[in-house]
Scaffold this motif. Structure first.
Motif, mmCIF file in Angstrom:
data_model
loop_
_atom_site.group_PDB
_atom_site.id
_atom_site.type_symbol
_atom_site.label_atom_id
_atom_site.label_comp_id
_atom_site.label_asym_id
_atom_site.label_seq_id
_atom_site.Cartn_x
_atom_site.Cartn_y
_atom_site.Cartn_z
ATOM 1 N N ILE A 178 0.839 -1.206 0.000
ATOM 2 C CA ILE A 178 0.000 0.000 0.000
ATOM 3 C C ILE A 178 0.868 1.248 0.000
ATOM 4 C CG2 ILE A 178 -1.667 1.335 1.358
ATOM 5 C CD1 ILE A 178 -2.806 -1.373 2.324
ATOM 6 N N ASP A 179 1.904 1.246 0.817
ATOM 7 C CA ASP A 179 2.799 2.413 0.895
ATOM 8 C C ASP A 179 3.526 2.656 -0.422
ATOM 9 O OD1 ASP A 179 2.061 2.853 3.502
ATOM 10 O OD2 ASP A 179 3.830 1.911 4.385
ATOM 11 N N LEU A 180 3.708 1.600 -1.208
ATOM 12 C CA LEU A 180 4.332 1.766 -2.526
ATOM 13 C C LEU A 180 3.375 2.375 -3.545
ATOM 14 C CD1 LEU A 180 6.305 -1.607 -2.816
ATOM 15 C CD2 LEU A 180 7.304 0.691 -2.669
ATOM 16 N N GLY A 181 2.092 2.423 -3.198
ATOM 17 C CA GLY A 181 1.102 3.018 -4.090
ATOM 18 C C GLY A 181 0.130 2.041 -4.703
ATOM 19 N N HIS A 182 0.184 0.766 -4.318
ATOM 20 C CA HIS A 182 -0.720 -0.235 -4.891
ATOM 21 C C HIS A 182 -2.110 -0.121 -4.263
ATOM 22 C CE1 HIS A 182 2.347 -2.367 -7.189
ATOM 23 N NE2 HIS A 182 3.156 -2.153 -6.161
ATOM 24 N N ARG A 183 -3.113 -0.249 -5.115
ATOM 25 C CA ARG A 183 -4.502 -0.176 -4.647
ATOM 26 C C ARG A 183 -5.286 -1.444 -4.998
ATOM 27 N NH1 ARG A 183 -2.147 2.705 -2.166
ATOM 28 N NH2 ARG A 183 -2.374 4.947 -1.792
ATOM 29 N N HIS A 184 -4.707 -2.296 -5.809
ATOM 30 C CA HIS A 184 -5.357 -3.560 -6.189
ATOM 31 C C HIS A 184 -4.389 -4.689 -5.832
ATOM 32 C CE1 HIS A 184 -8.440 -1.259 -8.300
ATOM 33 N NE2 HIS A 184 -7.459 -0.557 -8.844
ATOM 34 N N ILE A 185 -4.586 -5.241 -4.637
ATOM 35 C CA ILE A 185 -3.639 -6.211 -4.079
ATOM 36 C C ILE A 185 -4.367 -7.534 -3.865
ATOM 37 C CG2 ILE A 185 -2.067 -6.731 -2.180
ATOM 38 C CD1 ILE A 185 -1.988 -3.658 -1.652
ATOM 39 N N ALA A 186 -3.964 -8.549 -4.606
ATOM 40 C CA ALA A 186 -4.564 -9.873 -4.482
ATOM 41 C C ALA A 186 -3.836 -10.692 -3.421
ATOM 42 C CB ALA A 186 -4.509 -10.592 -5.828
ATOM 43 N N HIS A 187 -4.480 -11.749 -2.969
ATOM 44 C CA HIS A 187 -3.858 -12.670 -2.010
ATOM 45 C C HIS A 187 -4.087 -14.100 -2.460
ATOM 46 C CE1 HIS A 187 -2.346 -14.501 1.582
ATOM 47 N NE2 HIS A 187 -3.509 -15.007 1.922
ATOM 48 N N VAL A 188 -3.007 -14.865 -2.537
ATOM 49 C CA VAL A 188 -3.101 -16.304 -2.786
ATOM 50 C C VAL A 188 -2.958 -16.989 -1.437
ATOM 51 C CG1 VAL A 188 -2.188 -18.285 -4.024
ATOM 52 C CG2 VAL A 188 -2.097 -16.012 -5.071
ATOM 53 N N ALA A 189 -4.019 -17.654 -1.006
ATOM 54 C CA ALA A 189 -4.100 -18.165 0.362
ATOM 55 C C ALA A 189 -3.500 -19.552 0.493
ATOM 56 C CB ALA A 189 -5.563 -18.194 0.805
ATOM 57 N N GLY A 190 -3.131 -19.887 1.728
ATOM 58 C CA GLY A 190 -2.698 -21.234 2.060
ATOM 59 C C GLY A 190 -3.896 -22.106 2.372
ATOM 60 N N PRO A 191 -3.675 -23.355 2.777
ATOM 61 C CA PRO A 191 -4.780 -24.270 3.092
ATOM 62 C C PRO A 191 -5.661 -23.702 4.206
ATOM 63 C CG PRO A 191 -2.702 -25.466 2.950
ATOM 64 C CD PRO A 191 -2.350 -24.010 2.930
ATOM 65 N N SER A 192 -6.965 -23.768 4.010
ATOM 66 C CA SER A 192 -7.894 -23.102 4.929
ATOM 67 C C SER A 192 -7.938 -23.733 6.313
ATOM 68 C CB SER A 192 -9.307 -23.087 4.331
ATOM 69 O OG SER A 192 -9.761 -24.420 4.106
ATOM 70 N N ASN A 193 -7.444 -24.963 6.445
ATOM 71 C CA ASN A 193 -7.464 -25.608 7.772
ATOM 72 C C ASN A 193 -6.192 -25.340 8.574
ATOM 73 O OD1 ASN A 193 -5.932 -27.250 5.997
ATOM 74 N ND2 ASN A 193 -6.192 -29.025 7.328
ATOM 75 N N TRP A 194 -5.259 -24.567 8.045
ATOM 76 C CA TRP A 194 -4.030 -24.219 8.760
ATOM 77 C C TRP A 194 -4.196 -22.899 9.476
ATOM 78 C CZ3 TRP A 194 1.407 -26.020 8.146
ATOM 79 C CH2 TRP A 194 1.466 -27.314 7.615
ATOM 80 N N PHE A 195 -3.835 -22.867 10.759
ATOM 81 C CA PHE A 195 -3.904 -21.628 11.536
ATOM 82 C C PHE A 195 -3.097 -20.512 10.878
ATOM 83 C CE2 PHE A 195 -4.510 -24.622 15.275
ATOM 84 C CZ PHE A 195 -5.840 -24.282 15.497
ATOM 85 N N ASP A 196 -1.884 -20.825 10.429
ATOM 86 C CA ASP A 196 -1.010 -19.804 9.854
ATOM 87 C C ASP A 196 -1.645 -19.183 8.615
ATOM 88 O OD1 ASP A 196 0.626 -20.735 11.826
ATOM 89 O OD2 ASP A 196 2.239 -21.419 10.509
ATOM 90 N N ALA A 197 -2.220 -20.019 7.756
ATOM 91 C CA ALA A 197 -2.840 -19.513 6.531
ATOM 92 C C ALA A 197 -4.024 -18.605 6.856
ATOM 93 C CB ALA A 197 -3.288 -20.677 5.652
ATOM 94 N N ARG A 198 -4.819 -19.000 7.845
ATOM 95 C CA ARG A 198 -5.966 -18.169 8.238
ATOM 96 C C ARG A 198 -5.505 -16.810 8.754
ATOM 97 N NH1 ARG A 198 -9.157 -22.398 12.142
ATOM 98 N NH2 ARG A 198 -9.372 -24.129 10.683
ATOM 99 N N ALA A 199 -4.446 -16.821 9.562
ATOM 100 C CA ALA A 199 -3.953 -15.569 10.134
ATOM 101 C C ALA A 199 -3.410 -14.645 9.050
ATOM 102 C CB ALA A 199 -2.877 -15.859 11.181
ATOM 103 N N ARG A 200 -2.706 -15.191 8.067
ATOM 104 C CA ARG A 200 -2.158 -14.367 6.982
ATOM 105 C C ARG A 200 -3.279 -13.789 6.119
ATOM 106 N NH1 ARG A 200 2.731 -18.755 5.753
ATOM 107 N NH2 ARG A 200 3.405 -18.767 7.945
ATOM 108 N N LEU A 201 -4.295 -14.598 5.886
ATOM 109 C CA LEU A 201 -5.460 -14.107 5.156
ATOM 110 C C LEU A 201 -6.134 -12.981 5.931
ATOM 111 C CD1 LEU A 201 -7.700 -14.300 2.974
ATOM 112 C CD2 LEU A 201 -8.699 -16.178 4.306
ATOM 113 N N ALA A 202 -6.304 -13.166 7.229
ATOM 114 C CA ALA A 202 -6.957 -12.149 8.063
ATOM 115 C C ALA A 202 -6.148 -10.862 8.089
ATOM 116 C CB ALA A 202 -7.157 -12.680 9.481
ATOM 117 N N GLY A 203 -4.813 -10.971 8.155
ATOM 118 C CA GLY A 203 -3.981 -9.775 8.188
ATOM 119 C C GLY A 203 -4.048 -8.990 6.896
ATOM 120 N N TRP A 204 -4.020 -9.684 5.768
ATOM 121 C CA TRP A 204 -4.160 -9.031 4.452
ATOM 122 C C TRP A 204 -5.489 -8.293 4.359
ATOM 123 C CZ3 TRP A 204 -7.936 -11.092 0.971
ATOM 124 C CH2 TRP A 204 -7.958 -10.507 -0.292
#
Length: 337
Positions: A178-204
Motif C-alpha cells: 500500500i505504501d508503494l502506491g498499490h490499490r489492487h492487491i490480491a492474495h493467494v491463500a494457504g490451506p484453509s485448515n491451517w492456523f497460519d494460513a488463516r492468520a495471513r489471510l486475516a492480516g491481508w
C-alpha cells in the motif's frame, strides 16, 4: 591391562581446578558461572572427552531432561523449522527432545502420551498447524506440562501457547505494498485448515480494510509452487490483473513468478509480489523476493522458557513473536499511466 574408565565429573573438576558443583553449574546453568571459569571447565571437558551419563542423572534426580515433541509428519517449511528451533533451544538448556511425527495427531493422543510417559519425558511440546493437532494437545493435557505452538488458537486452557504473529506479518507485507502506491492487491491463500494460513489471510484483509481499499476474493492456493503457478494462470486469464500479489508462502510466489515470466509479465513493473517465510534461496529468485521472515529461534527459546516455568510450577505468559518484513526487488511501485 584393564579398559580405561570413562572420565567422570570429579575428573573434570580436578583438571579445571574448580569444585564439582561448579562443573555442574557450567553444564546446567552456565549463566551463573563467570565466563572465564566456563571456558576453563569446557576446555577440561574437551581434553578429557567427558560425557554426561544421562541415565545415572535421571536415577539420581528423577529428572530425565527429555522433552516430547509432537509434530506433523510433513516437510512443510513452518513445522519443520519450528521443530529444529525447539531442538536447538532444548539442547542449549540441557535437554534432549523425543519426537512423535504423526499425520493426524488427534487420532491417538493417548497413544502418543503413553509413548512419552514410558520414556519419562518431563513435558510435551505440540507443533499444531491445524485444529486437529490443537485438539490432540488438549487430549494430552493433565499428566504433563503441555506447550502448544499455534497461531490464533482460541480457548487454549489448559494449554500454554507460544505463537508467531502471522496476522501482523501479513499486515506488514500488505502495508508495504500500500505504501508503494498499490490499490489492487490480491492474495493467494494457504490451506484453509491451517492456523497460519488463516492468520495471513486475516492480516491481508484487515490492512486493506484499514486503508479503505477494496478487498477482493482471495485466490485458493496451498503451500506448493504448482498451486502458485495455477493461481497466476487464473489471474492472467481474468478480466483485470492486480498490480500486486501477496502470497501465503514463498513457494506460491515462486510458482506465480514462473507463470508471469512465461506470459511476459514483468516483475515488479507490471505486478509486485511479496511472499512469506524467507525460505533458503528466496533472495536468488528472479527478481529477489520480498518476503516475511519467521523468528523460529525466538520461538524455540520462548517454548523452552514456558516449559521450564511450567515445570517449576509457574504459569507461563503466552508468547507471541513478531515476524520481520524483508524488502527485496520483487516489490516496487505500480507503473504510471
Amino acid at each position: 591391562m584393564g579398559a580405561r574408565r570413562a572420565p567422570v565429573m570429579s575428573d573434570v573438576a580436578a583438571r579445571a581446578g574448580v569444585s564439582h558443583q561448579t562443573v555442574s553449574r557450567v553444564l546446567n546453568h552456565p549463566e551463573l558461572v563467570h565466563p572465564e571459569t566456563q571456558e576453563r571447565v569446557r576446555a577440561a571437558i574437551a581434553e578429557l572427552g567427558y560425557r554426561r551419563n544421562m541415565s545415572a542423572r535421571a536415577l539420581a534426580t528423577s529428572r530425565t531432561r527429555m522433552i516430547g515433541v509432537v509434530t506433523p509428519a510433513t516437510r512443510s517449511f513452518g513445522p519443520t523449522y519450528t521443530t529444529v528451533a525447539i531442538q536447538d533451544a532444548a539442547r542449549e538448556a540441557g535437554y534432549a527432545i523425543l519426537t512423535a511425527g504423526t499425520v493426524d495427531a488427534a487420532a491417538s493422543p493417548h497413544d502418543v502420551l503413553d509413548f512419552f510417559l514410558d520414556r519419562g519425558v518431563e513435558g510435551v511440546v505440540v507443533v499444531a498447524p491445524t485444529e486437529e493437532f490443537a485438539e490432540a494437545a488438549r487430549g494430552l493435557a493433565g499428566s504433563l506440562p503441555i506447550i502448544v505452538i499455534a497461531t490464533g488458537l482460541r480457548s487454549p486452557a489448559p494449554l500454554h501457547v507460544v505463537a508467531i504473529d502471522h496476522e501482523q506479518g501479513a499486515r506488514d507485507a500488505t502495508r508495504h505494498l500500500i505504501d508503494l502506491g498499490h490499490r489492487h492487491i490480491a492474495h493467494v491463500a494457504g490451506p484453509s485448515n491451517w492456523f497460519d494460513a488463516r492468520a495471513r489471510l486475516a492480516g491481508w484483509r484487515a490492512e486493506l480494510e484499514a486503508a479503505g481499499l477494496e478487498v477482493p476474493e482471495p485466490i485458493e492456493g496451498g503451500w506448493d509452487a504448482t498451486q502458485g503457478y495455477a493461481a497466476a494462470q487464473r489471474l492472467l486469464s481474468g478480466p483485470t490483473m492486480p498490480t500486486a500479489v501477496f502470497t501465503a508462502n514463498d513457494l506460491l510466489a515462486l510458482g506465480m513468478m514462473r507463470a508471469f515470466h512465461e506470459a511476459g509479465v514483468r516483475m515488479p513493473d507490471d505486478v509486485a509480489i511479496v511472499g512469506y517465510d524467507d525460505i533458503s534461496g528466496s533472495d536468488f529468485y528472479e527478481p529477489p523476493l520480498t518476503t516475511v521472515r519467521q523468528p523460529f529461534q525466538e520461538v524455540g527459546h520462548q517454548v523452552m522458557e514456558a516449559l521450564l516455568t511450567a515445570l517449576d510450577g509457574g504459569s507461563p505468559e503466552p508468547g507471541l513473536s513478531r515476524p520481520e518484513l524483508i524488502v527485496r526487488a520483487s516489490s516496487g511501485a505500480p507503473a504510471q499511466g
